[in-house]
Design a protein around this motif. Structure first.
Motif, PDB file in Angstrom:
ATOM      1  N   ARG A   1     -46.074 -19.106 -19.807  1.00  0.00           N
ATOM      2  CA  ARG A   1     -47.222 -19.392 -21.167  1.00  0.00           C
ATOM      3  C   ARG A   1     -46.768 -18.220 -22.257  1.00  0.00           C
ATOM      4  NH1 ARG A   1     -50.841 -17.252 -17.013  1.00  0.00           N
ATOM      5  NH2 ARG A   1     -51.665 -15.184 -17.699  1.00  0.00           N
ATOM      6  N   GLY A   2     -45.710 -17.732 -22.364  1.00  0.00           N
ATOM      7  CA  GLY A   2     -45.046 -16.765 -23.366  1.00  0.00           C
ATOM      8  C   GLY A   2     -45.781 -15.404 -23.560  1.00  0.00           C
ATOM      9  N   ALA A   3     -46.667 -14.886 -22.492  1.00  0.00           N
ATOM     10  CA  ALA A   3     -47.004 -13.817 -22.119  1.00  0.00           C
ATOM     11  C   ALA A   3     -46.304 -12.690 -21.615  1.00  0.00           C
ATOM     12  CB  ALA A   3     -48.607 -14.036 -21.814  1.00  0.00           C
ATOM     13  N   TYR A   4     -45.064 -13.001 -21.189  1.00  0.00           N
ATOM     14  CA  TYR A   4     -44.518 -11.935 -20.637  1.00  0.00           C
ATOM     15  C   TYR A   4     -42.877 -12.072 -20.928  1.00  0.00           C
ATOM     16  CZ  TYR A   4     -42.010  -9.264 -16.940  1.00  0.00           C
ATOM     17  OH  TYR A   4     -41.227  -8.422 -16.322  1.00  0.00           O
ATOM     18  N   LYS A   5     -42.362 -11.108 -21.195  1.00  0.00           N
ATOM     19  CA  LYS A   5     -40.705 -11.203 -21.641  1.00  0.00           C
ATOM     20  C   LYS A   5     -39.992 -10.783 -20.210  1.00  0.00           C
ATOM     21  CE  LYS A   5     -37.162  -9.530 -24.438  1.00  0.00           C
ATOM     22  NZ  LYS A   5     -36.882  -8.600 -25.773  1.00  0.00           N
ATOM     23  N   PRO A   6     -39.557 -11.192 -19.419  1.00  0.00           N
ATOM     24  CA  PRO A   6     -38.601 -10.945 -18.338  1.00  0.00           C
ATOM     25  C   PRO A   6     -37.370  -9.784 -18.601  1.00  0.00           C
ATOM     26  CG  PRO A   6     -38.835 -13.323 -18.252  1.00  0.00           C
ATOM     27  CD  PRO A   6     -39.206 -12.655 -19.764  1.00  0.00           C
ATOM     28  N   THR A   7     -37.210  -9.189 -17.832  1.00  0.00           N
ATOM     29  CA  THR A   7     -36.104  -7.998 -17.947  1.00  0.00           C
ATOM     30  C   THR A   7     -34.857  -9.257 -17.825  1.00  0.00           C
ATOM     31  OG1 THR A   7     -36.047  -7.813 -15.312  1.00  0.00           O
ATOM     32  CG2 THR A   7     -37.210  -6.320 -16.671  1.00  0.00           C
ATOM     33  N   ASP A   8     -33.565  -8.555 -18.032  1.00  0.00           N
ATOM     34  CA  ASP A   8     -32.422  -9.327 -17.958  1.00  0.00           C
ATOM     35  C   ASP A   8     -32.196  -9.512 -16.571  1.00  0.00           C
ATOM     36  OD1 ASP A   8     -32.008  -8.871 -20.782  1.00  0.00           O
ATOM     37  OD2 ASP A   8     -30.823  -7.203 -20.480  1.00  0.00           O
ATOM     38  N   ASP A   9     -32.416  -8.782 -15.718  1.00  0.00           N
ATOM     39  CA  ASP A   9     -32.121  -9.342 -14.239  1.00  0.00           C
ATOM     40  C   ASP A   9     -33.162 -10.125 -13.826  1.00  0.00           C
ATOM     41  OD1 ASP A   9     -30.252  -7.289 -13.817  1.00  0.00           O
ATOM     42  OD2 ASP A   9     -31.374  -5.977 -12.674  1.00  0.00           O
ATOM     43  N   GLU A  10     -34.337 -10.080 -14.065  1.00  0.00           N
ATOM     44  CA  GLU A  10     -35.193 -11.179 -13.725  1.00  0.00           C
ATOM     45  C   GLU A  10     -34.740 -12.727 -14.354  1.00  0.00           C
ATOM     46  OE1 GLU A  10     -39.115  -8.592 -13.409  1.00  0.00           O
ATOM     47  OE2 GLU A  10     -38.983  -9.619 -15.254  1.00  0.00           O
ATOM     48  N   LEU A  11     -34.384 -12.790 -15.602  1.00  0.00           N
ATOM     49  CA  LEU A  11     -33.848 -13.703 -16.298  1.00  0.00           C
ATOM     50  C   LEU A  11     -32.698 -14.481 -15.787  1.00  0.00           C
ATOM     51  CD1 LEU A  11     -34.416 -13.168 -20.005  1.00  0.00           C
ATOM     52  CD2 LEU A  11     -35.426 -14.866 -18.950  1.00  0.00           C
ATOM     53  N   LYS A  12     -31.783 -13.370 -15.075  1.00  0.00           N
ATOM     54  CA  LYS A  12     -30.490 -13.766 -14.589  1.00  0.00           C
ATOM     55  C   LYS A  12     -30.885 -14.219 -13.280  1.00  0.00           C
ATOM     56  CE  LYS A  12     -26.135 -14.635 -13.923  1.00  0.00           C
ATOM     57  NZ  LYS A  12     -25.489 -15.851 -14.700  1.00  0.00           N
ATOM     58  N   GLY A  13     -31.826 -13.700 -12.577  1.00  0.00           N
ATOM     59  CA  GLY A  13     -32.124 -14.150 -11.257  1.00  0.00           C
ATOM     60  C   GLY A  13     -32.884 -15.748 -11.265  1.00  0.00           C
ATOM     61  N   MET A  14     -33.550 -15.737 -12.334  1.00  0.00           N
ATOM     62  CA  MET A  14     -34.558 -17.070 -12.439  1.00  0.00           C
ATOM     63  C   MET A  14     -33.234 -18.323 -12.746  1.00  0.00           C
ATOM     64  SD  MET A  14     -37.112 -18.193 -15.555  1.00  0.00           S
ATOM     65  CE  MET A  14     -37.891 -16.485 -15.479  1.00  0.00           C
ATOM     66  N   GLU A  15     -32.240 -17.969 -13.495  1.00  0.00           N
ATOM     67  CA  GLU A  15     -31.252 -18.839 -13.751  1.00  0.00           C
ATOM     68  C   GLU A  15     -30.337 -19.024 -12.373  1.00  0.00           C
ATOM     69  OE1 GLU A  15     -26.872 -18.618 -15.889  1.00  0.00           O
ATOM     70  OE2 GLU A  15     -28.486 -17.575 -16.990  1.00  0.00           O
ATOM     71  N   LEU A  16     -30.027 -18.125 -11.468  1.00  0.00           N
ATOM     72  CA  LEU A  16     -29.439 -18.425 -10.526  1.00  0.00           C
ATOM     73  C   LEU A  16     -30.146 -19.257  -9.494  1.00  0.00           C
ATOM     74  CD1 LEU A  16     -27.795 -14.841  -9.972  1.00  0.00           C
ATOM     75  CD2 LEU A  16     -26.624 -17.000 -10.212  1.00  0.00           C
ATOM     76  N   PHE A  17     -31.526 -18.929  -9.466  1.00  0.00           N
ATOM     77  CA  PHE A  17     -32.592 -19.441  -8.578  1.00  0.00           C
ATOM     78  C   PHE A  17     -32.406 -21.065  -8.762  1.00  0.00           C
ATOM     79  CE2 PHE A  17     -36.781 -21.166  -7.414  1.00  0.00           C
ATOM     80  CZ  PHE A  17     -36.967 -20.513  -6.526  1.00  0.00           C
ATOM     81  N   ASN A  18     -32.401 -21.557 -10.107  1.00  0.00           N
ATOM     82  CA  ASN A  18     -32.729 -22.751 -10.338  1.00  0.00           C
ATOM     83  C   ASN A  18     -31.371 -23.691 -10.536  1.00  0.00           C
ATOM     84  OD1 ASN A  18     -35.762 -23.139 -11.070  1.00  0.00           O
ATOM     85  ND2 ASN A  18     -35.321 -21.559 -12.680  1.00  0.00           N
ATOM     86  N   ASN A  19     -30.297 -23.170 -10.708  1.00  0.00           N
ATOM     87  CA  ASN A  19     -29.078 -23.699 -10.545  1.00  0.00           C
ATOM     88  C   ASN A  19     -28.640 -24.016  -9.363  1.00  0.00           C
ATOM     89  OD1 ASN A  19     -28.973 -23.776 -13.674  1.00  0.00           O
ATOM     90  ND2 ASN A  19     -27.477 -21.973 -13.814  1.00  0.00           N
ATOM     91  N   GLY A  20     -27.631 -25.118  -9.424  1.00  0.00           N
ATOM     92  CA  GLY A  20     -26.877 -25.501  -8.400  1.00  0.00           C
ATOM     93  C   GLY A  20     -25.248 -24.991  -8.704  1.00  0.00           C
ATOM     94  N   PRO A  21     -24.567 -24.493  -7.815  1.00  0.00           N
ATOM     95  CA  PRO A  21     -23.386 -23.914  -8.035  1.00  0.00           C
ATOM     96  C   PRO A  21     -22.420 -25.007  -8.478  1.00  0.00           C
ATOM     97  CG  PRO A  21     -23.460 -23.843  -5.783  1.00  0.00           C
ATOM     98  CD  PRO A  21     -24.901 -24.085  -6.042  1.00  0.00           C
ATOM     99  N   GLN A  22     -21.634 -24.675  -9.516  1.00  0.00           N
ATOM    100  CA  GLN A  22     -20.722 -25.511  -9.952  1.00  0.00           C
ATOM    101  C   GLN A  22     -19.344 -24.732 -10.508  1.00  0.00           C
ATOM    102  OE1 GLN A  22     -22.048 -29.184 -12.646  1.00  0.00           O
ATOM    103  NE2 GLN A  22     -23.930 -28.105 -12.512  1.00  0.00           N
ATOM    104  N   PRO A  23     -18.688 -24.516  -9.666  1.00  0.00           N
ATOM    105  CA  PRO A  23     -17.398 -23.617  -9.757  1.00  0.00           C
ATOM    106  C   PRO A  23     -16.400 -24.240 -10.704  1.00  0.00           C
ATOM    107  CG  PRO A  23     -17.497 -24.374  -7.665  1.00  0.00           C
ATOM    108  CD  PRO A  23     -18.831 -24.450  -7.990  1.00  0.00           C
ATOM    109  N   GLU A  24     -16.267 -25.495 -10.561  1.00  0.00           N
ATOM    110  CA  GLU A  24     -15.362 -25.999 -11.515  1.00  0.00           C
ATOM    111  C   GLU A  24     -15.386 -26.282 -12.989  1.00  0.00           C
ATOM    112  OE1 GLU A  24     -18.229 -29.168 -10.226  1.00  0.00           O
ATOM    113  OE2 GLU A  24     -17.209 -27.495  -9.307  1.00  0.00           O
ATOM    114  N   LYS A  25     -16.769 -25.603 -13.179  1.00  0.00           N
ATOM    115  CA  LYS A  25     -17.178 -25.710 -14.466  1.00  0.00           C
ATOM    116  C   LYS A  25     -17.817 -24.187 -14.961  1.00  0.00           C
ATOM    117  CE  LYS A  25     -19.352 -30.469 -14.713  1.00  0.00           C
ATOM    118  NZ  LYS A  25     -20.497 -31.365 -15.092  1.00  0.00           N
ATOM    119  N   GLY A  26     -17.581 -23.333 -13.844  1.00  0.00           N
ATOM    120  CA  GLY A  26     -18.114 -21.962 -14.251  1.00  0.00           C
ATOM    121  C   GLY A  26     -19.490 -21.501 -14.123  1.00  0.00           C
ATOM    122  N   ILE A  27     -20.411 -22.701 -13.525  1.00  0.00           N
ATOM    123  CA  ILE A  27     -21.769 -22.278 -13.219  1.00  0.00           C
ATOM    124  C   ILE A  27     -22.166 -21.752 -11.949  1.00  0.00           C
ATOM    125  CG2 ILE A  27     -23.922 -23.454 -13.429  1.00  0.00           C
ATOM    126  CD1 ILE A  27     -22.560 -25.606 -15.284  1.00  0.00           C
TER     127      ILE A  27
END
Length: 381
Positions: free
Chosen positions: A213-239
């Motif tokens: 809801r725009g009331a908290y700014k995550p740390t860099d590690d939290e943001l990266k962790g959130m991205e990893l959490f939600n992504n499925g790995p696609q090594p052929e695309k570098g994801i």
């Protein structure tokens, strides 16, 4: 002044002071009674408040509407030890608020000292759930509540005896009349009231919610962790990804699914296969919410993992193949041609940083969820 006069004067002063103290004492008692009677149990419909992104697919039976008085009675019963055979256990024994309504144990101990076969699950956000227990055998909170109350290895007491014990108290007949219209206490009314209270246990104010809801700014590690959490790995695309969102995606961090997550090649506990009798269901269990996950260790249906680091290591490197392993866990890797996720050490730490964002301090400290007999809860009420 002679001795007799002194004694009479002393007696008069003492009587006057005693009278004053007596009047003051009576006044305090009356004031205490006035305070109690002027602060009765609230009545009327209970307003369930939750974020719009949680959705309105909630589960409330038509014959058990949520009311303020029903929730209060359910809260009383949730902390009531008389519902157990030896008057020592309550629902709270295995579902403690400061642990997000878990108990911190791999397996819980019942009234007979026997351990439960599975880990105690968190009670957060049950308003949206339809299947209960690790194997999903209960359809609804009312059906679920019967098992721990009556199971001989848990609270170990029939609902009829529980109703009889409550009927002999000074408090409960009046409360049941307030909720149900008469003083008749039954097992059905007990489980309905407990269910009403449990539906109010909504966790929706973690740093993750505040971020959404725009009331908290995550740390860099939290943001990266959130991205990893939600992504499925696609090594052929570098994801790179951890593929967690497949089961724990969405704002409530769980989907009502049942999966075999590779704990054992030959599952020791058959999970929902006990009821479906399907080989493909062997070792499949309900996906738990990750809300307040940092507070609910140990993890998995049998509590085998003591830390979040062990959990992440399992999904990264130690998933075991079996005939019933959920398909989305097969062949997922951050390396081309890899057989496991192969998360980097820094990525594991980042995922855990995100998981810690899911801790809701408001939820675990809310006095409306606490034991109504505690001083804090009484003050709030």
């Amino acid at each position: 002044m002679n001795t007799g006069k002194k004694q009479n004067l002393f007696a008069k002063v003492w009587l006057k002071k005693s009278h004053t103290l007596l009047v003051l004492f009576i006044f305090m008692i009356l004031l205490s009674g006035l305070s109690f009677t002027s602060n009765p149990v609230e009545t009327g419909p209970y307003n369930l408040v939750y974020p719009a992104n949680f959705g309105n697919r909630i589960s409330i039976p038509a014959d058990n509407p949520t009311t303020k008085q029903g929730v209060y009675l359910g809260r009383m019963l949730f902390y009531e030890t008389r519902l157990s055979a030896n008057n020592t256990l309550s629902c709270n024994s295995c579902h403690q608020q400061n642990k997000a309504f878990t108990d911190g144990l791999a397996l819980s101990k019942g009234v007979d000292g026997v351990l439960t076969p599975r880990n105690s699950m968190s009670l957060a956000n049950l308003l949206w759930a339809r299947k209960f227990f690790w194997d999903g055998r209960a359809n609804g909170l009312e059906e679920q509540a019967v098992t721990p109350l009556t199971n001989p290895h848990e609270m170990g007491q029939s609902l009829a005896i529980s109703a009889q014990k409550l009927s002999k108290t000074a408090t409960y007949p009046t409360l049941f009349k307030l909720v149900y219209g008469d003083e008749h206490i039954t097992g059905d009314r007990i489980v309905k009231a407990i269910s009403q209270f449990e539906r109010t246990l909504i966790s929706a104010n973690s740093r993750y919610d505040q971020y959404q809801r725009g009331a908290y700014k995550p740390t860099d590690d939290e943001l990266k962790g959130m991205e990893l959490f939600n992504n499925g790995p696609q090594p052929e695309k570098g994801i790179r990804g951890a593929n967690c969102g497949h089961c724990h995606g969405g704002p409530k961090t769980y989907m009502e699914l049942f999966h075999n997550n590779g704990l054992d090649s030959l599952p020791k506990d058959s999970g929902i296969a006990s009821f479906t009798h399907l080989q493909t269901d062997q070792g499949r269990f309900k996906v738990p919410t990750l809300r307040n996950i940092a507070l609910t260790a140990p993890y998995m249906h049998d509590g085998r993992f003591k830390t979040l680091a062990e959990v992440v290591d399992h999904y990264s490197d130690h998933i075991l193949e079996s005939a019933s392993l959920s398909t989305f866990l097969r062949g997922e890797s951050n390396e081309v041609g890899g057989k496991s996720l192969k998360l980097l050490p820094i990525e594991k730490k980042q995922i855990i940083a995100f998981l810690n964002m899911l801790t809701d301090s408001t939820f675990i400290n809310n006095p409306e969820f606490a034991d109504p007999n505690s001083l804090t809860a009484k003050t709030k009420h």
